[in-house]
Design an enzyme around this catalytic site. Structure first.
Site, mmCIF file in Angstrom:
data_model
loop_
_atom_site.group_PDB
_atom_site.id
_atom_site.type_symbol
_atom_site.label_atom_id
_atom_site.label_comp_id
_atom_site.label_asym_id
_atom_site.label_seq_id
_atom_site.Cartn_x
_atom_site.Cartn_y
_atom_site.Cartn_z
ATOM 1 N N ASP A 1 0.831 -1.214 0.000
ATOM 2 C CA ASP A 1 0.000 0.000 0.000
ATOM 3 C C ASP A 1 0.861 1.258 0.000
ATOM 4 O O ASP A 1 1.992 1.250 0.498
ATOM 5 C CB ASP A 1 -0.928 -0.030 1.237
ATOM 6 C CG ASP A 1 -2.084 0.946 1.105
ATOM 7 O OD1 ASP A 1 -2.389 1.362 -0.031
ATOM 8 O OD2 ASP A 1 -2.685 1.282 2.136
ATOM 9 N N GLY A 2 0.287 2.331 -0.552
ATOM 10 C CA GLY A 2 0.929 3.645 -0.468
ATOM 11 C C GLY A 2 1.489 4.163 -1.782
ATOM 12 O O GLY A 2 2.169 5.197 -1.795
ATOM 13 N N ASN A 3 1.194 3.507 -2.874
ATOM 14 C CA ASN A 3 1.718 3.954 -4.182
ATOM 15 C C ASN A 3 1.226 5.353 -4.549
ATOM 16 O O ASN A 3 1.993 6.193 -5.023
ATOM 17 C CB ASN A 3 1.268 2.993 -5.296
ATOM 18 C CG ASN A 3 1.832 1.606 -5.135
ATOM 19 O OD1 ASN A 3 2.666 1.382 -4.272
ATOM 20 N ND2 ASN A 3 1.385 0.681 -5.963
ATOM 21 N N ARG B 1 0.079 7.796 -2.565
ATOM 22 C CA ARG B 1 0.656 8.839 -1.701
ATOM 23 C C ARG B 1 2.119 9.106 -2.055
ATOM 24 O O ARG B 1 2.588 10.233 -2.017
ATOM 25 C CB ARG B 1 0.519 8.435 -0.225
ATOM 26 C CG ARG B 1 -0.847 8.761 0.352
ATOM 27 C CD ARG B 1 -1.117 8.012 1.621
ATOM 28 N NE ARG B 1 -1.458 6.625 1.359
ATOM 29 C CZ ARG B 1 -1.556 5.688 2.293
ATOM 30 N NH1 ARG B 1 -1.289 5.999 3.548
ATOM 31 N NH2 ARG B 1 -1.910 4.468 1.970
ATOM 32 N N ARG C 1 -0.953 9.271 -9.710
ATOM 33 C CA ARG C 1 -0.977 8.016 -8.946
ATOM 34 C C ARG C 1 -0.305 6.849 -9.685
ATOM 35 O O ARG C 1 0.422 6.054 -9.074
ATOM 36 C CB ARG C 1 -2.422 7.642 -8.605
ATOM 37 C CG ARG C 1 -3.092 8.615 -7.652
ATOM 38 C CD ARG C 1 -4.525 8.170 -7.381
ATOM 39 N NE ARG C 1 -4.562 6.829 -6.864
ATOM 40 C CZ ARG C 1 -4.407 6.507 -5.569
ATOM 41 N NH1 ARG C 1 -4.244 7.442 -4.680
ATOM 42 N NH2 ARG C 1 -4.440 5.251 -5.184
ATOM 43 N N HIS D 1 2.347 3.488 -8.890
ATOM 44 C CA HIS D 1 2.173 2.062 -9.207
ATOM 45 C C HIS D 1 3.368 1.547 -10.029
ATOM 46 O O HIS D 1 3.897 0.468 -9.779
ATOM 47 C CB HIS D 1 0.872 1.834 -9.983
ATOM 48 C CG HIS D 1 -0.365 2.229 -9.225
ATOM 49 N ND1 HIS D 1 -0.563 1.873 -7.913
ATOM 50 C CD2 HIS D 1 -1.455 2.952 -9.591
ATOM 51 C CE1 HIS D 1 -1.739 2.362 -7.505
ATOM 52 N NE2 HIS D 1 -2.290 3.023 -8.495
ATOM 53 N N GLU E 1 -12.516 -4.494 -4.223
ATOM 54 C CA GLU E 1 -13.004 -3.106 -4.059
ATOM 55 C C GLU E 1 -12.231 -2.124 -4.945
ATOM 56 O O GLU E 1 -12.739 -1.037 -5.255
ATOM 57 C CB GLU E 1 -12.886 -2.663 -2.592
ATOM 58 C CG GLU E 1 -13.922 -3.257 -1.672
ATOM 59 C CD GLU E 1 -13.618 -4.698 -1.282
ATOM 60 O OE1 GLU E 1 -14.567 -5.440 -1.030
ATOM 61 O OE2 GLU E 1 -12.438 -5.090 -1.237
ATOM 62 N N TRP F 1 -11.781 -2.281 -7.949
ATOM 63 C CA TRP F 1 -12.513 -2.073 -9.215
ATOM 64 C C TRP F 1 -13.320 -0.784 -9.163
ATOM 65 O O TRP F 1 -13.703 -0.249 -10.206
ATOM 66 C CB TRP F 1 -13.461 -3.241 -9.508
ATOM 67 C CG TRP F 1 -12.784 -4.533 -9.866
ATOM 68 C CD1 TRP F 1 -12.787 -5.686 -9.142
ATOM 69 C CD2 TRP F 1 -12.031 -4.818 -11.058
ATOM 70 N NE1 TRP F 1 -12.063 -6.663 -9.798
ATOM 71 C CE2 TRP F 1 -11.595 -6.158 -10.974
ATOM 72 C CE3 TRP F 1 -11.669 -4.060 -12.188
ATOM 73 C CZ2 TRP F 1 -10.822 -6.768 -11.966
ATOM 74 C CZ3 TRP F 1 -10.892 -4.666 -13.182
ATOM 75 C CH2 TRP F 1 -10.483 -5.994 -13.061
ATOM 76 N N LEU G 1 10.982 -20.281 -4.443
ATOM 77 C CA LEU G 1 9.877 -19.512 -3.847
ATOM 78 C C LEU G 1 8.581 -19.649 -4.647
ATOM 79 O O LEU G 1 8.593 -19.589 -5.880
ATOM 80 C CB LEU G 1 10.285 -18.031 -3.813
ATOM 81 C CG LEU G 1 9.210 -17.050 -3.346
ATOM 82 C CD1 LEU G 1 8.989 -17.165 -1.841
ATOM 83 C CD2 LEU G 1 9.587 -15.612 -3.720
ATOM 84 N N GLU H 1 0.912 -13.094 12.565
ATOM 85 C CA GLU H 1 1.521 -11.924 13.201
ATOM 86 C C GLU H 1 1.427 -10.745 12.231
ATOM 87 O O GLU H 1 1.786 -10.874 11.056
ATOM 88 C CB GLU H 1 2.990 -12.193 13.536
ATOM 89 C CG GLU H 1 3.192 -13.295 14.558
ATOM 90 C CD GLU H 1 2.593 -12.962 15.923
ATOM 91 O OE1 GLU H 1 2.582 -11.776 16.312
ATOM 92 O OE2 GLU H 1 2.119 -13.902 16.597
HETATM 93 C C1 IPE Z 1 -5.504 -2.672 -0.099
HETATM 94 O O1 IPE Z 1 -5.159 -1.346 -0.298
HETATM 95 C C2 IPE Z 1 -5.465 -3.407 -1.393
HETATM 96 C C3 IPE Z 1 -4.155 -3.580 -2.005
HETATM 97 C C4 IPE Z 1 -3.016 -3.190 -1.512
HETATM 98 C C5 IPE Z 1 -4.174 -4.256 -3.256
HETATM 99 P P1 IPE Z 1 -6.266 -0.192 -0.449
HETATM 100 O O2 IPE Z 1 -5.531 1.084 -0.627
HETATM 101 O O3 IPE Z 1 -7.225 -0.563 -1.518
HETATM 102 O O4 IPE Z 1 -7.027 -0.267 0.952
HETATM 103 P P2 IPE Z 1 -7.810 0.846 1.752
HETATM 104 O O5 IPE Z 1 -8.816 1.440 0.815
HETATM 105 O O6 IPE Z 1 -6.814 1.867 2.201
HETATM 106 O O7 IPE Z 1 -8.405 0.121 2.908
HETATM 107 C C1 IPE Z 2 -1.599 0.270 -3.354
HETATM 108 O O1 IPE Z 2 -1.395 1.640 -3.394
HETATM 109 C C2 IPE Z 2 -1.847 -0.315 -4.733
HETATM 110 C C3 IPE Z 2 -3.238 -0.720 -4.985
HETATM 111 C C4 IPE Z 2 -4.203 -0.739 -4.099
HETATM 112 C C5 IPE Z 2 -3.549 -1.144 -6.337
HETATM 113 P P1 IPE Z 2 -2.601 2.668 -3.398
HETATM 114 O O2 IPE Z 2 -3.003 2.921 -4.808
HETATM 115 O O3 IPE Z 2 -3.692 2.199 -2.527
HETATM 116 O O4 IPE Z 2 -1.919 3.960 -2.808
HETATM 117 P P2 IPE Z 2 -2.486 4.912 -1.670
HETATM 118 O O5 IPE Z 2 -2.903 4.044 -0.534
HETATM 119 O O6 IPE Z 2 -3.643 5.644 -2.263
HETATM 120 O O7 IPE Z 2 -1.357 5.816 -1.320
HETATM 121 MG MG MG Z 3 -4.098 2.404 -0.567
#
Ligand code: IPE
Ligand code: IPE
Ligand code: MG
Length: 261
Positions: free
Chosen positions: A30-32, A34, A43, A47, A77, A79, A141, A217
């Site tokens: 997560d966090g791509n 931001r 965004r 990715h 979600e 999608w 792996l 964990e």
């Molecule tokens: C969870 O991240 C899904 C993936 C990393 C693929 P999201 O960014 O979709 O989750 P929320 O919306 O912050 O809960």
């Molecule tokens: C995770 O990064 C990748 C996917 C959910 C596809 P986000 O796209 O959720 O990035 P943030 O959370 O908005 O920073």
């Molecule tokens: Mg996210």
């Protein structure tokens, strides 16, 4: 990478007890978005840069001897995101799988996928299937990509299959227990993860592996996914190795058992 950074990374790696490795590590990448925003970019730039982290962590897990690495790449979600972002992500999957397949082969990585695959565009499915076939004989792996996946989708799908089998007379409802239920999940051949890593500072599960995480964990790090490197992965493993896993028992008793691993 500077020499001092490499030394720090090697030092962390050397501290890991190879006899106490998790068999299965799952990651919510997560966090791509931001990460890209902080750089004043769109965004999808985040990715694109997340692919680098995927390569690093796959390599790190393989080198250590972790058996399964599951990466949450796209939730059911997700999608609901703007069409432009979804399309860009699907395009990125095709490219990334295409570009990384040789690397997977070189590193003896076997690829598989979990999720509602029938929702994926044909181009993604085709690329995925070819990479899965290409790496099928690898013995290192097991890299599991969760795409168009969610825990609730997986559980409700399992229930549907179970009802079908009961109706057809192939399954006695009295015989349904944890292990029978598990055999209907997408992850039926994969042990439950012992360690879950979520990047970006969010402390939630976001519909990931709801059944399988029962005794996992949880490790949360503020590092955004495109910045996640081998050293961060080693830190997570070391943190895991310091935990006291009890599985509902008392300390000494539990050191000798595991749940479904
Ligand atoms: C969870 O991240 C899904 C993936 C990393 C693929 P999201 O960014 O979709 O989750 P929320 O919306 O912050 O809960
Ligand atoms: C995770 O990064 C990748 C996917 C959910 C596809 P986000 O796209 O959720 O990035 P943030 O959370 O908005 O920073
Ligand atoms: Mg996210």
């Amino acid at each position: 990478m500077r020499a001092t950074e490499r030394d720090a990374e090697m030092d962390l790696k050397a501290q890991i007890d190879r006899n106490k490795l998790p068999h299965h590590v799952a990651v919510i990448m997560d966090g791509n978005g931001r990460w890209a925003k902080r750089k004043g970019n769109v965004r999808i730039f985040g990715h694109q840069n997340g692919v680098k982290a995927v390569r690093q962590i796959t390599e790190a897990a393989g080198e250590l001897g972790v058996e399964y690495l599951t990466l949450y790449a796209f939730s059911t979600e997700n999608w609901n995101r703007p069409k432009g972002e979804v399309d860009a992500l699907m395009g990125l999957f095709v490219n990334a799988i295409q570009n990384e397949t040789e690397n997977l082969l070189k590193n003896n990585v076997r690829l598989s996928v979990i999720g509602e695959l029938s929702d994926l565009p044909a181009s993604v499915l085709k690329q995925l299937q070819s990479a899965i076939d290409y790496t099928a004989d690898n013995t290192g792996l097991n890299l599991v990509i969760a795409v168009s996946y969610s825990g609730r989708w997986e559980i409700t799908s399992a229930v549907k299959k179970i009802v079908k089998d009961v109706r057809a007379g192939n399954l006695d409802p009295e015989h349904i227990d944890d292990s029978v239920f598990e055999s209907y999940l997408n992850t039926s051949t994969i042990p439950d993860p012992e360690l879950l890593i979520r990047t970006s500072g969010e402390k939630r599960i976001s519909n990931f592996m709801l059944w399988q995480l029962a005794y996992t964990e949880l490790y949360f790090t503020p590092v955004l996914w495109p910045d996640f490197r081998k050293e961060h992965f080693y830190e997570a493993i070391l943190d895991f190795q310091r935990r006291d896993r009890r599985f509902g028992r008392v300390g000494d008793q539990a050191n000798t058992i595991t749940v479904n691993n």
